[in-house]
Write an enzyme that holds these catalytic residues in place. Sequence first.
Site, mmCIF file in Angstrom:
data_model
loop_
_atom_site.group_PDB
_atom_site.id
_atom_site.type_symbol
_atom_site.label_atom_id
_atom_site.label_comp_id
_atom_site.label_asym_id
_atom_site.label_seq_id
_atom_site.Cartn_x
_atom_site.Cartn_y
_atom_site.Cartn_z
ATOM 1 N N ARG A 122 21.658 31.389 -0.865
ATOM 2 C CA ARG A 122 22.394 30.122 -1.054
ATOM 3 C C ARG A 122 22.882 29.915 -2.492
ATOM 4 N NH1 ARG A 122 18.212 28.636 2.258
ATOM 5 N NH2 ARG A 122 18.842 28.531 4.428
ATOM 6 N N LYS A 144 37.685 30.521 -7.400
ATOM 7 C CA LYS A 144 38.047 30.976 -6.057
ATOM 8 C C LYS A 144 37.488 32.379 -5.855
ATOM 9 C CE LYS A 144 42.538 30.394 -5.096
ATOM 10 N NZ LYS A 144 43.789 29.937 -4.491
ATOM 11 N N GLU A 186 51.838 37.273 -14.526
ATOM 12 C CA GLU A 186 51.067 36.053 -14.235
ATOM 13 C C GLU A 186 51.061 35.133 -15.468
ATOM 14 O OE1 GLU A 186 49.950 35.173 -11.299
ATOM 15 O OE2 GLU A 186 50.037 37.085 -10.228
ATOM 16 N N LYS A 228 45.826 27.423 -17.078
ATOM 17 C CA LYS A 228 45.216 27.425 -15.735
ATOM 18 C C LYS A 228 44.065 26.416 -15.668
ATOM 19 C CE LYS A 228 43.360 29.849 -11.858
ATOM 20 N NZ LYS A 228 43.125 31.049 -11.093
ATOM 21 N N GLU A 238 42.268 22.883 -4.809
ATOM 22 C CA GLU A 238 43.620 23.228 -4.356
ATOM 23 C C GLU A 238 44.132 22.304 -3.251
ATOM 24 O OE1 GLU A 238 44.135 27.336 -3.248
ATOM 25 O OE2 GLU A 238 46.200 27.318 -3.929
ATOM 26 N N ARG A 242 47.138 22.192 -7.818
ATOM 27 C CA ARG A 242 46.788 23.599 -8.037
ATOM 28 C C ARG A 242 47.749 24.545 -7.304
ATOM 29 N NH1 ARG A 242 40.598 25.954 -8.183
ATOM 30 N NH2 ARG A 242 41.154 28.135 -8.447
ATOM 31 N N ASN A 246 51.020 28.850 -7.294
ATOM 32 C CA ASN A 246 51.641 29.774 -6.338
ATOM 33 C C ASN A 246 53.099 30.060 -6.661
ATOM 34 O OD1 ASN A 246 49.317 30.037 -4.801
ATOM 35 N ND2 ASN A 246 49.743 28.142 -3.714
ATOM 36 N N HIS A 249 54.688 33.235 -5.541
ATOM 37 C CA HIS A 249 53.742 33.931 -4.671
ATOM 38 C C HIS A 249 54.088 33.823 -3.186
ATOM 39 C CE1 HIS A 249 51.488 34.380 -8.318
ATOM 40 N NE2 HIS A 249 50.541 35.048 -7.703
ATOM 41 N N HIS A 253 53.971 37.376 -1.858
ATOM 42 C CA HIS A 253 53.005 37.877 -0.876
ATOM 43 C C HIS A 253 53.722 38.496 0.322
ATOM 44 C CE1 HIS A 253 49.624 35.093 -2.474
ATOM 45 N NE2 HIS A 253 49.485 36.315 -2.943
ATOM 46 N N HIS A 266 51.443 43.725 -7.355
ATOM 47 C CA HIS A 266 51.401 42.277 -7.157
ATOM 48 C C HIS A 266 52.325 41.549 -8.144
ATOM 49 C CE1 HIS A 266 49.836 38.355 -6.204
ATOM 50 N NE2 HIS A 266 49.528 38.165 -7.484
#
Length: 366
Positions: A122, A144, A186, A228, A238, A242, A246, A249, A253, A266
């Site tokens: 946990r 994340k 980025e 960031k 998000e 947030r 993207n 992206h 993607h 990427h």
Amino acid sequence: MTRFDLQLRHPTGETTISVGDGALGEGDAALETWVRQRRVFVISSAALLELHSQSLLTLSRQAAYWHLLEVPDGEDAKSIAIAERLWGEMLEAGAKRDSRIVAFGGGTVGDLAGFVAGCFMRGLEYVQLPTTLLAQVDAAIGGKTAVNLTQAKNSVGLFNHPWRVVADTRLLKTLPPAELRSGLMEVLKMAVISDAELFSVLERDLEGLLAGDPGTLAPVVAAAARAKIDIVERDPTERDERMLLNLGHTLGHALEAGLEYRSLRHGEAVGYGILFAVQLAERRGLPVEAAERIRRLVERFELPRMPALEVEPLIRLISRDKKVSEGGWRWVLPVDVGACEISTDLTETAIRRELTAYLEQLGTIS
Ligand SMILES: NC(=O)c1ccc[n+]([C@@H]2O[C@H](COP(=O)([O-])OP(=O)(O)OC[C@H]3O[C@@H](n4cnc5c(N)ncnc54)[C@H](O)[C@@H]3O)[C@@H](O)[C@H]2O)c1
């Protein structure tokens, strides 16, 4: 060494993010105390340990027990099967609730390690020692974590902030130039979203940054990390703002998936995604000078030519992308250099039309 210590406040506490040329190799007192007399599990790949295990030497000497958990290189590390193997190895090695986990690698290692740490008993404390530029400015920051399922990337994971992040830009010296370039995209993304000053630094210093000089990179990594952090602090899970992260992206993607993760890295796919966002934004009033500045900077990255693609499969991939929420399509669009908005009123028909024009202009429609 110039060192930048940044704070990220989040719902479960506070994370110090240190950036510097040599930040790790020269020792870090807080980190050493954190591992002292503990069982420490280092998640990394063989390739990376061969290059940089020396940087962990001082830290390893403080631990009661230093155990390496090797994972495959790249995206193959981010699977439930690998996570399960690591949990098993940790149990067998006597891991306890107050044992420590160290993520030493790029974004793939960090995403996996954060997930493994968050679920084991946990939750164990962990730190991120990111070794790619993308991980230093993006993946290691914000909590994340995820592994991939065969159906979709990053589909199983949790928000789990590291206790600490130490980004040593000296480690980037061995990064292949294409990886560095991909990570810098980025940084450009962060600059377009919220930091006009950082954008000017990129315009001024791009060539030096692409050459990978750790001293030139350190303040730029710190500025991108700061940008960031600001967004993550305002929207840790998000829900709205947030999503600005993207930028580039949504199409990026789809391009990566449409090309089966082979032809574009990427950052390169994100570069093409940013150019598309600029095209969409121009129709909605993005000033021509701002659009041209963004285009010129992306062009200086010398993106590889995009192979021919059909529009309809791309539209299907965009629809499947998780950024298309129940509420409809969301596109992050620049309103100026250093400012973006989230648009929710672009219809699928409009995107189809714009994407067709975009690919035709690139000469890559099939
Ligand atoms: N959690 C987040 O918020 C977040 C954000 C962005 C991306 N990501 C994830 O990050 C991952 C991509 O991360 P990445 O681009 O760092 O890729 P990566 O972790 O696969 O690393 C890229 C390559 O560089 C090598 N490498 C790493 N450090 C090196 C060094 N110092 N010298 C030489 N080689 C080195 C690695 O072995 C690998 O082959 C994706 O899985 C993506 O989903 C997560």
